[in-house]
Design a protein around this motif. Sequence first.
Motif, PDB file in Angstrom:
ATOM      1  N   PRO A 100       0.824  -1.225   0.000  1.00 29.27           N
ATOM      2  CA  PRO A 100       0.000   0.000   0.000  1.00 29.27           C
ATOM      3  C   PRO A 100       0.854   1.269   0.000  1.00 29.27           C
ATOM      4  O   PRO A 100       0.528   2.242  -0.692  1.00 29.27           O
ATOM      5  CB  PRO A 100      -0.833  -0.119   1.282  1.00 29.27           C
ATOM      6  N   TRP A 101       1.912   1.264   0.772  1.00 31.37           N
ATOM      7  CA  TRP A 101       2.798   2.432   0.796  1.00 31.37           C
ATOM      8  C   TRP A 101       3.470   2.632  -0.567  1.00 31.37           C
ATOM      9  O   TRP A 101       3.507   3.750  -1.092  1.00 31.37           O
ATOM     10  CB  TRP A 101       3.846   2.267   1.897  1.00 31.37           C
ATOM     11  N   LEU A 102       3.975   1.572  -1.175  1.00 30.43           N
ATOM     12  CA  LEU A 102       4.613   1.683  -2.483  1.00 30.43           C
ATOM     13  C   LEU A 102       3.630   2.128  -3.560  1.00 30.43           C
ATOM     14  O   LEU A 102       3.999   2.871  -4.475  1.00 30.43           O
ATOM     15  CB  LEU A 102       5.266   0.353  -2.862  1.00 30.43           C
ATOM     16  N   ASP A 103       2.381   1.709  -3.444  1.00 32.01           N
ATOM     17  CA  ASP A 103       1.361   2.137  -4.405  1.00 32.01           C
ATOM     18  C   ASP A 103       1.104   3.636  -4.324  1.00 32.01           C
ATOM     19  O   ASP A 103       0.636   4.239  -5.290  1.00 32.01           O
ATOM     20  CB  ASP A 103       0.048   1.379  -4.166  1.00 32.01           C
ATOM     21  N   SER A 104       1.409   4.251  -3.195  1.00 30.64           N
ATOM     22  CA  SER A 104       1.157   5.687  -3.018  1.00 30.64           C
ATOM     23  C   SER A 104       2.332   6.572  -3.446  1.00 30.64           C
ATOM     24  O   SER A 104       2.226   7.794  -3.389  1.00 30.64           O
ATOM     25  CB  SER A 104       0.803   5.974  -1.555  1.00 30.64           C
ATOM     26  N   VAL A 105       3.432   5.971  -3.881  1.00 31.78           N
ATOM     27  CA  VAL A 105       4.603   6.754  -4.298  1.00 31.78           C
ATOM     28  C   VAL A 105       4.234   7.581  -5.534  1.00 31.78           C
ATOM     29  O   VAL A 105       3.700   7.030  -6.506  1.00 31.78           O
ATOM     30  CB  VAL A 105       5.805   5.826  -4.596  1.00 31.78           C
ATOM     31  N   PRO A 106       4.510   8.889  -5.519  1.00 32.93           N
ATOM     32  CA  PRO A 106       4.186   9.735  -6.678  1.00 32.93           C
ATOM     33  C   PRO A 106       4.902   9.251  -7.946  1.00 32.93           C
ATOM     34  O   PRO A 106       6.020   8.732  -7.883  1.00 32.93           O
ATOM     35  CB  PRO A 106       4.688  11.117  -6.270  1.00 32.93           C
ATOM     36  N   ALA A 107       4.249   9.443  -9.070  1.00 33.32           N
ATOM     37  CA  ALA A 107       4.759   8.955 -10.354  1.00 33.32           C
ATOM     38  C   ALA A 107       6.181   9.437 -10.635  1.00 33.32           C
ATOM     39  O   ALA A 107       7.017   8.674 -11.132  1.00 33.32           O
ATOM     40  CB  ALA A 107       3.823   9.378 -11.481  1.00 33.32           C
ATOM     41  N   GLU A 108       6.498  10.678 -10.294  1.00 35.66           N
ATOM     42  CA  GLU A 108       7.822  11.231 -10.615  1.00 35.66           C
ATOM     43  C   GLU A 108       8.946  10.626  -9.774  1.00 35.66           C
ATOM     44  O   GLU A 108      10.119  10.780 -10.108  1.00 35.66           O
ATOM     45  CB  GLU A 108       7.830  12.760 -10.499  1.00 35.66           C
ATOM     46  N   GLU A 109       8.617   9.936  -8.700  1.00 38.85           N
ATOM     47  CA  GLU A 109       9.624   9.302  -7.851  1.00 38.85           C
ATOM     48  C   GLU A 109       9.742   7.800  -8.081  1.00 38.85           C
ATOM     49  O   GLU A 109      10.647   7.158  -7.570  1.00 38.85           O
ATOM     50  CB  GLU A 109       9.297   9.538  -6.372  1.00 38.85           C
ATOM     51  N   ARG A 110       8.815   7.227  -8.826  1.00 41.38           N
ATOM     52  CA  ARG A 110       8.760   5.776  -9.005  1.00 41.38           C
ATOM     53  C   ARG A 110       9.898   5.292  -9.910  1.00 41.38           C
ATOM     54  O   ARG A 110      10.153   5.853 -10.956  1.00 41.38           O
ATOM     55  CB  ARG A 110       7.422   5.357  -9.605  1.00 41.38           C
ATOM     56  N   ASP A 111      10.542   4.221  -9.494  1.00 43.16           N
ATOM     57  CA  ASP A 111      11.586   3.559 -10.279  1.00 43.16           C
ATOM     58  C   ASP A 111      11.189   2.083 -10.356  1.00 43.16           C
ATOM     59  O   ASP A 111      11.520   1.301  -9.460  1.00 43.16           O
ATOM     60  CB  ASP A 111      12.947   3.754  -9.616  1.00 43.16           C
ATOM     61  N   GLU A 112      10.488   1.720 -11.402  1.00 44.62           N
ATOM     62  CA  GLU A 112       9.956   0.372 -11.503  1.00 44.62           C
ATOM     63  C   GLU A 112      11.070  -0.661 -11.494  1.00 44.62           C
ATOM     64  O   GLU A 112      12.011  -0.590 -12.293  1.00 44.62           O
ATOM     65  CB  GLU A 112       9.107   0.219 -12.768  1.00 44.62           C
ATOM     66  N   ASP A 113      10.955  -1.594 -10.558  1.00 42.53           N
ATOM     67  CA  ASP A 113      11.923  -2.681 -10.344  1.00 42.53           C
ATOM     68  C   ASP A 113      13.340  -2.174 -10.094  1.00 42.53           C
ATOM     69  O   ASP A 113      14.309  -2.915 -10.245  1.00 42.53           O
ATOM     70  CB  ASP A 113      11.907  -3.676 -11.512  1.00 42.53           C
ATOM     71  N   GLY A 114      13.470  -0.913  -9.697  1.00 39.04           N
ATOM     72  CA  GLY A 114      14.789  -0.357  -9.382  1.00 39.04           C
ATOM     73  C   GLY A 114      15.725  -0.281 -10.576  1.00 39.04           C
ATOM     74  O   GLY A 114      16.943  -0.313 -10.412  1.00 39.04           O
ATOM     75  N   ARG A 115      15.163  -0.152 -11.783  1.00 38.15           N
ATOM     76  CA  ARG A 115      16.015  -0.161 -12.984  1.00 38.15           C
ATOM     77  C   ARG A 115      17.023   0.991 -12.993  1.00 38.15           C
ATOM     78  O   ARG A 115      18.192   0.786 -13.313  1.00 38.15           O
ATOM     79  CB  ARG A 115      15.150  -0.124 -14.241  1.00 38.15           C
ATOM     80  N   CYS A 116      16.560   2.196 -12.663  1.00 36.98           N
ATOM     81  CA  CYS A 116      17.477   3.347 -12.637  1.00 36.98           C
ATOM     82  C   CYS A 116      18.504   3.205 -11.522  1.00 36.98           C
ATOM     83  O   CYS A 116      19.680   3.538 -11.700  1.00 36.98           O
ATOM     84  CB  CYS A 116      16.693   4.642 -12.480  1.00 36.98           C
ATOM     85  N   LEU A 117      18.063   2.703 -10.377  1.00 38.30           N
ATOM     86  CA  LEU A 117      18.993   2.510  -9.264  1.00 38.30           C
ATOM     87  C   LEU A 117      20.024   1.433  -9.592  1.00 38.30           C
ATOM     88  O   LEU A 117      21.199   1.571  -9.245  1.00 38.30           O
ATOM     89  CB  LEU A 117      18.235   2.174  -7.986  1.00 38.30           C
ATOM     90  N   GLN A 118      19.609   0.380 -10.263  1.00 39.64           N
ATOM     91  CA  GLN A 118      20.567  -0.653 -10.649  1.00 39.64           C
ATOM     92  C   GLN A 118      21.577  -0.096 -11.657  1.00 39.64           C
ATOM     93  O   GLN A 118      22.759  -0.433 -11.602  1.00 39.64           O
ATOM     94  CB  GLN A 118      19.853  -1.890 -11.207  1.00 39.64           C
ATOM     95  N   ALA A 119      21.123   0.768 -12.558  1.00 36.65           N
ATOM     96  CA  ALA A 119      22.039   1.422 -13.499  1.00 36.65           C
ATOM     97  C   ALA A 119      23.050   2.285 -12.736  1.00 36.65           C
ATOM     98  O   ALA A 119      24.235   2.339 -13.109  1.00 36.65           O
ATOM     99  CB  ALA A 119      21.260   2.265 -14.504  1.00 36.65           C
ATOM    100  N   ALA A 120      22.603   2.940 -11.665  1.00 39.44           N
ATOM    101  CA  ALA A 120      23.519   3.741 -10.839  1.00 39.44           C
ATOM    102  C   ALA A 120      24.576   2.855 -10.200  1.00 39.44           C
ATOM    103  O   ALA A 120      25.770   3.194 -10.190  1.00 39.44           O
ATOM    104  CB  ALA A 120      22.737   4.501  -9.772  1.00 39.44           C
ATOM    105  N   VAL A 121      24.167   1.700  -9.672  1.00 38.85           N
ATOM    106  CA  VAL A 121      25.119   0.760  -9.062  1.00 38.85           C
ATOM    107  C   VAL A 121      26.132   0.304 -10.104  1.00 38.85           C
ATOM    108  O   VAL A 121      27.347   0.298  -9.864  1.00 38.85           O
ATOM    109  CB  VAL A 121      24.382  -0.464  -8.457  1.00 38.85           C
TER     110      VAL A 121
END
Length: 190
Positions: A100-121
């Motif tokens: 429920p908390w993740l469903d409430s994350v605003p669209a501009e902050e969402r990183d589906e499956d952490g793809r952008c974060l994994q690219a950062a790593v």
Amino acid sequence: MARTLLYLVRHGEQDLTLGESTSGGLSALGRSQAERLGRRLKGVRFSTIHHSPLPRAAQTAEVIADYLPDVPRHACDLAMDRTPVPSAGRRSEYPSRLLPWLDSVPAEERDEDGRCLQAAVEHLGAAGPEDRRELVITHNFVIGWFVRHALDAPTWRWAGLNQANCGLTIVQWDTDRLPTLVCFNDIGHL
């Protein structure tokens, strides 16, 4: 063997006098936190300072850079504030209490499956041909993702890894080795 040390820092405390806006800069305490961290890092030979483009991270980088005058710094989209959320097919990998908390994350902050974060790593954490130390001034969930990766923890485990403002986390990558968590949320300077 080449080594990469990533010094991951959550920005200083945000000035919330204007509300919960993501565009807020640092509070007086946030500036003090950044000053103390700058004094602690003075003398560390960094290659680069990467920082999120959001004001609270950019201002933290500016304060710390005064103690590291010869280190280039730049706004880096890889350090942007993101919240990894599971795609429809991966929701079962997350504890149901988080959904429920993740469903409430605003669209501009969402990183589906952490793809952008994994690219950062993969980009920032890659061990190259030479040793390097890099400072990344970013946000809580970004640091949580790096730590989760270093510990080879389940994808959802970034949630609940809370970093203090101007807390210091260090992750090390060596050529041909898995990453190592050197320290997490060190606040001895505060």
